[in-house]
Design a protein around this motif. Structure first.
Motif, PDB file in Angstrom:
ATOM      1  N   TYR A 142       0.837  -1.204   0.000  1.00 15.66           N
ATOM      2  CA  TYR A 142       0.000   0.000   0.000  1.00 15.66           C
ATOM      3  C   TYR A 142       0.871   1.253   0.000  1.00 15.66           C
ATOM      4  CZ  TYR A 142      -3.369   3.463   1.785  1.00 15.66           C
ATOM      5  OH  TYR A 142      -4.152   4.580   1.961  1.00 15.66           O
ATOM      6  N   GLU A 143       1.907   1.254   0.848  1.00 18.10           N
ATOM      7  CA  GLU A 143       2.786   2.418   0.931  1.00 18.10           C
ATOM      8  C   GLU A 143       3.642   2.568  -0.332  1.00 18.10           C
ATOM      9  OE1 GLU A 143       2.530   4.756   2.973  1.00 18.10           O
ATOM     10  OE2 GLU A 143       1.207   3.801   4.416  1.00 18.10           O
ATOM     11  N   ALA A 144       3.936   1.425  -1.001  1.00 18.60           N
ATOM     12  CA  ALA A 144       4.658   1.507  -2.279  1.00 18.60           C
ATOM     13  C   ALA A 144       3.796   2.232  -3.306  1.00 18.60           C
ATOM     14  CB  ALA A 144       5.007   0.103  -2.780  1.00 18.60           C
ATOM     15  N   ALA A 145       2.504   1.900  -3.330  1.00 18.52           N
ATOM     16  CA  ALA A 145       1.572   2.575  -4.236  1.00 18.52           C
ATOM     17  C   ALA A 145       1.480   4.057  -3.890  1.00 18.52           C
ATOM     18  CB  ALA A 145       0.192   1.921  -4.150  1.00 18.52           C
ATOM     19  N   LEU A 146       1.400   4.342  -2.587  1.00 19.77           N
ATOM     20  CA  LEU A 146       1.337   5.734  -2.134  1.00 19.77           C
ATOM     21  C   LEU A 146       2.592   6.489  -2.573  1.00 19.77           C
ATOM     22  CD1 LEU A 146       0.273   6.879   1.425  1.00 19.77           C
ATOM     23  CD2 LEU A 146       2.346   7.765   0.408  1.00 19.77           C
ATOM     24  N   VAL A 254      10.590   9.163  -1.176  1.00 23.75           N
ATOM     25  CA  VAL A 254       9.407   8.711  -0.422  1.00 23.75           C
ATOM     26  C   VAL A 254       9.147   7.234  -0.718  1.00 23.75           C
ATOM     27  CG1 VAL A 254       6.905   8.935  -0.119  1.00 23.75           C
ATOM     28  CG2 VAL A 254       8.297  10.989  -0.357  1.00 23.75           C
ATOM     29  N   ALA A 255       9.110   6.888  -2.001  1.00 21.36           N
ATOM     30  CA  ALA A 255       8.807   5.503  -2.403  1.00 21.36           C
ATOM     31  C   ALA A 255       9.868   4.535  -1.900  1.00 21.36           C
ATOM     32  CB  ALA A 255       8.682   5.432  -3.928  1.00 21.36           C
ATOM     33  N   PHE A 256      11.153   4.882  -2.086  1.00 19.82           N
ATOM     34  CA  PHE A 256      12.247   3.974  -1.703  1.00 19.82           C
ATOM     35  C   PHE A 256      12.245   3.726  -0.198  1.00 19.82           C
ATOM     36  CE2 PHE A 256      16.552   3.152  -0.195  1.00 19.82           C
ATOM     37  CZ  PHE A 256      16.891   2.043  -0.967  1.00 19.82           C
ATOM     38  N   GLY A 261      13.566   1.283   3.094  1.00 15.26           N
ATOM     39  CA  GLY A 261      14.187   1.863   4.282  1.00 15.26           C
ATOM     40  C   GLY A 261      13.419   1.609   5.565  1.00 15.26           C
ATOM     41  N   ALA A 262      12.100   1.856   5.543  1.00  9.61           N
ATOM     42  CA  ALA A 262      11.298   1.744   6.771  1.00  9.61           C
ATOM     43  C   ALA A 262      11.332   0.334   7.370  1.00  9.61           C
ATOM     44  CB  ALA A 262       9.860   2.189   6.503  1.00  9.61           C
ATOM     45  N   PRO A 263      11.089  -0.739   6.571  1.00 10.84           N
ATOM     46  CA  PRO A 263      11.145  -2.082   7.164  1.00 10.84           C
ATOM     47  C   PRO A 263      12.518  -2.423   7.753  1.00 10.84           C
ATOM     48  CG  PRO A 263      10.036  -2.141   5.033  1.00 10.84           C
ATOM     49  CD  PRO A 263      10.643  -0.780   5.175  1.00 10.84           C
ATOM     50  N   GLN A 264      13.600  -1.974   7.086  1.00 11.24           N
ATOM     51  CA  GLN A 264      14.944  -2.263   7.606  1.00 11.24           C
ATOM     52  C   GLN A 264      15.203  -1.535   8.914  1.00 11.24           C
ATOM     53  OE1 GLN A 264      17.897  -1.554   4.578  1.00 11.24           O
ATOM     54  NE2 GLN A 264      17.326  -3.365   3.386  1.00 11.24           N
ATOM     55  N   LEU A 265      14.820  -0.262   8.975  1.00 12.36           N
ATOM     56  CA  LEU A 265      14.989   0.496  10.214  1.00 12.36           C
ATOM     57  C   LEU A 265      14.166  -0.105  11.349  1.00 12.36           C
ATOM     58  CD1 LEU A 265      14.853   4.156   8.834  1.00 12.36           C
ATOM     59  CD2 LEU A 265      16.797   3.115  10.009  1.00 12.36           C
ATOM     60  N   GLN A 266      12.956  -0.533  10.988  1.00  9.68           N
ATOM     61  CA  GLN A 266      12.085  -1.111  12.010  1.00  9.68           C
ATOM     62  C   GLN A 266      12.677  -2.397  12.579  1.00  9.68           C
ATOM     63  OE1 GLN A 266       8.422  -2.995  10.758  1.00  9.68           O
ATOM     64  NE2 GLN A 266       7.283  -1.833  12.283  1.00  9.68           N
ATOM     65  N   ARG A 267      13.220  -3.256  11.683  1.00  8.26           N
ATOM     66  CA  ARG A 267      13.821  -4.505  12.146  1.00  8.26           C
ATOM     67  C   ARG A 267      15.031  -4.240  13.040  1.00  8.26           C
ATOM     68  NH1 ARG A 267      12.295  -6.485   6.998  1.00  8.26           N
ATOM     69  NH2 ARG A 267      14.258  -5.867   6.043  1.00  8.26           N
ATOM     70  N   SER A 306      13.622  15.629   2.519  1.00  7.58           N
ATOM     71  CA  SER A 306      12.479  15.322   3.390  1.00  7.58           C
ATOM     72  C   SER A 306      11.710  14.096   2.903  1.00  7.58           C
ATOM     73  CB  SER A 306      11.543  16.526   3.490  1.00  7.58           C
ATOM     74  OG  SER A 306      10.815  16.712   2.289  1.00  7.58           O
ATOM     75  N   GLY A 307      11.910  13.702   1.630  1.00  3.31           N
ATOM     76  CA  GLY A 307      11.286  12.475   1.128  1.00  3.31           C
ATOM     77  C   GLY A 307      11.688  11.245   1.932  1.00  3.31           C
ATOM     78  N   ILE A 308      12.926  11.248   2.471  1.00  2.00           N
ATOM     79  CA  ILE A 308      13.394  10.142   3.317  1.00  2.00           C
ATOM     80  C   ILE A 308      12.470   9.984   4.518  1.00  2.00           C
ATOM     81  CG2 ILE A 308      15.297   9.370   4.816  1.00  2.00           C
ATOM     82  CD1 ILE A 308      17.197  10.992   2.948  1.00  2.00           C
ATOM     83  N   VAL A 309      12.193  11.112   5.162  1.00  2.00           N
ATOM     84  CA  VAL A 309      11.352  11.126   6.360  1.00  2.00           C
ATOM     85  C   VAL A 309       9.924  10.711   6.043  1.00  2.00           C
ATOM     86  CG1 VAL A 309      10.444  12.588   8.200  1.00  2.00           C
ATOM     87  CG2 VAL A 309      12.712  13.033   7.268  1.00  2.00           C
ATOM     88  N   VAL A 310       9.387  11.278   4.959  1.00  2.00           N
ATOM     89  CA  VAL A 310       7.983  11.013   4.602  1.00  2.00           C
ATOM     90  C   VAL A 310       7.781   9.516   4.335  1.00  2.00           C
ATOM     91  CG1 VAL A 310       6.144  11.529   2.958  1.00  2.00           C
ATOM     92  CG2 VAL A 310       7.672  13.348   3.701  1.00  2.00           C
ATOM     93  N   GLY A 311       8.729   8.902   3.616  1.00  2.00           N
ATOM     94  CA  GLY A 311       8.629   7.466   3.325  1.00  2.00           C
ATOM     95  C   GLY A 311       8.644   6.620   4.579  1.00  2.00           C
ATOM     96  N   ILE A 312       9.610   6.897   5.470  1.00  2.00           N
ATOM     97  CA  ILE A 312       9.725   6.133   6.722  1.00  2.00           C
ATOM     98  C   ILE A 312       8.479   6.322   7.570  1.00  2.00           C
ATOM     99  CG2 ILE A 312      11.000   5.958   8.920  1.00  2.00           C
ATOM    100  CD1 ILE A 312      13.510   6.882   7.288  1.00  2.00           C
ATOM    101  N   ASN A 313       8.084   7.578   7.720  1.00  2.00           N
ATOM    102  CA  ASN A 313       6.954   7.907   8.593  1.00  2.00           C
ATOM    103  C   ASN A 313       5.644   7.296   8.093  1.00  2.00           C
ATOM    104  OD1 ASN A 313       6.185   9.687  10.969  1.00  2.00           O
ATOM    105  ND2 ASN A 313       4.714  10.321   9.432  1.00  2.00           N
ATOM    106  N   ASN A 314       5.401   7.378   6.773  1.00  6.73           N
ATOM    107  CA  ASN A 314       4.142   6.854   6.233  1.00  6.73           C
ATOM    108  C   ASN A 314       3.986   5.365   6.518  1.00  6.73           C
ATOM    109  OD1 ASN A 314       3.450   9.330   5.234  1.00  6.73           O
ATOM    110  ND2 ASN A 314       3.867   8.868   3.099  1.00  6.73           N
ATOM    111  N   THR A 315       5.031   4.584   6.225  1.00  5.96           N
ATOM    112  CA  THR A 315       4.931   3.130   6.417  1.00  5.96           C
ATOM    113  C   THR A 315       4.797   2.766   7.885  1.00  5.96           C
ATOM    114  OG1 THR A 315       6.160   2.603   4.406  1.00  5.96           O
ATOM    115  CG2 THR A 315       6.159   0.935   6.117  1.00  5.96           C
TER     116      THR A 315
END
Length: 412
Positions: A142-146, A254-256, A261-267, A306-315
């Motif tokens: 879903y977030e990839a589509a976003l 944002v997409a990347f 990025g978000a799943p790796q940081l979360q793990r 800021s796209g880095i932040v938006v991608g991480i935060n959204n997911t």
């Protein structure tokens, strides 16, 4: 394991891809108008604060309408709710492109926001219910589509906006018509929920501290995010195509970071520490934009970064909302969307008032302060997020075990 997970992400039923494509186009609508904001201001003789109402009418109506999405979906079913939302977006996007006044466009963007609410709240629930690869995989999809939609929106807006400011609106109408046909033909009839949802359910859900904590964090974050989205294009002094490429670069990040990025940081660090870091970085970027608004190069670098932040935060926030909420996922999505989009919708309008009263530096500094308040709100839910991480790891482990034991039976 991560490679297998990534490969499984794209082995989805065709209906999931149909809804995901519609999500891409729907989220294009957010950034689509960014490259044409200065052109609209100039050609329709409107002030930047009047043009900012394009965001406000769209997002505030999206927010309020979110409260009714569960009520509608539980009566006509998710598929017809998606179709109704898509039809409204097609009609109002085309109407906005046909308008000759800023007031008309603002009004039609409000109708577009109504369709957007019906679509967004329902599409997330449909993807989570239909996708293979577990809950976390569905959220990443879903977030990839976003992310793709947010990335493509400014580029399409810039290219079409270079021909005419009307181009982006007609472009969305055509693409959404394609998404509508795909949804009608590829998505099987979805069963109605076992019971009808009350129209007050999303507001009542906000009584739960876990959902309220995530929603308040999202309000403050979105205040900063939509201040940047609504006002950063003006001091850049670029044409529509140049602005399109700036926000395309932002959208790619944002997409990347939403997908990788978000799943790796979360793990590695967990949801809460990852969000603290992302939001802290965003507050710093907004402060730099506010202090050095006249420096075009720094402004562009900060916006793209800021796209880095938006991608991480959204997911991570979408996952967290779905995991910590003690209510049904469509209701949680509607409640969270209501609060989040209220903040996002009011921010550009208030930013316009601040610019008119003081100067263009003030809204960005206030946006940075709002994001810091978001971090403070999030710290009150630290334990809740840690527990949610543990539950998600358990669910992923169970899903992996089920897949490995069930593989021969399900293999074709």
């Amino acid at each position: 394991m991560s490679g297998a997970h990534g490969a499984g992400l794209f082995k989805q039923p065709k209906a999931v891809f149909a809804v995901a494509f519609a999500c891409v186009v729907s989220f294009m609508g957010i950034g689509l108008v960014d490259p044409i904001l200065p052109a609209l201001s100039e050609q329709l003789h409107a002030t930047p604060s009047q043009v900012s109402l394009l965001f406000t009418s769209y997002l505030v109506v999206t927010a309020v309408a979110m409260l009714g999405t569960g009520w509608v979906s539980s009566r006509i079913g998710p598929k017809w709710t998606l179709i109704a939302g898509l039809v409204l977006i097609v009609v109002f996007a085309a109407a906005a492109g046909s308008s000759d006044s800023i007031g008309g466009i603002v009004g039609f963007r409000a109708g577009w926001g109504l369709g957007n609410a019906l679509f967004i709240a329902t599409s997330l629930a449909v993807i989570v219910a239909s996708a293979t690869g577990g809950f976390a995989g569905a959220i990443v999809l879903y977030e990839a589509a976003l992310g793709l939609g947010i990335a493509a929106g400014p580029l399409v807006g810039g290219l079409l906006g270079n021909l005419s400011w009307r181009g982006p609106f007609f472009g969305v109408a055509v693409l959404m018509a394609v998404a509508l046909l795909a949804t009608i033909t590829l998505l099987d009839k979805t069963p109605r929920p076992a019971h009808k949802t009350s129209i007050a359910a999303p507001l009542l859900a906000l009584r739960h501290r876990s959902l309220l904590t995530m929603s308040l964090t999202a309000v403050f974050y979105n205040w900063g995010f939509f201040t940047m989205l609504g006002y950063a294009p003006y001091p850049m002094e670029l044409n529509a195509i140049q602005l399109g490429f700036v926000f395309f670069g932002w959208g790619l990040l944002v997409a990347f970071f939403a997908v990788v990025g978000a799943p790796q940081l979360q793990r590695r660090f967990g949801t809460a520490p990852s969000l603290y870091g992302a939001l802290g970085f965003f507050a710093l970027l907004l402060l730099l934009i506010g202090l050095f608004t006249g420096n075009r190069v720094l402004l562009i670098v900060c916006v793209v970064a800021s796209g880095i932040v938006v991608g991480i935060n959204n997911t991570l926030t979408t996952q967290a909302v779905m995991l910590v909420s003690p209510v049904e996922r469509p209701v949680a999505s509607a409640a969270y969307g209501f609060v989040r989009f209220i903040g996002g919708g009011l921010a550009p309008f208030v930013a316009g008032l601040m610019v008119d009263a003081w100067n263009i530096h003030v809204p960005f500094v206030v946006g940075a302060a709002a994001v810091v308040l978001g971090i403070a709100a999030l710290t009150t839910g630290h334990h809740m997020l840690r527990d949610a991480d543990a539950r998600m790891r358990a669910e992923q482990a169970q899903h992996t075990e089920t897949e490995s034991t069930g593989e021969p039976a399900g293999h074709h």
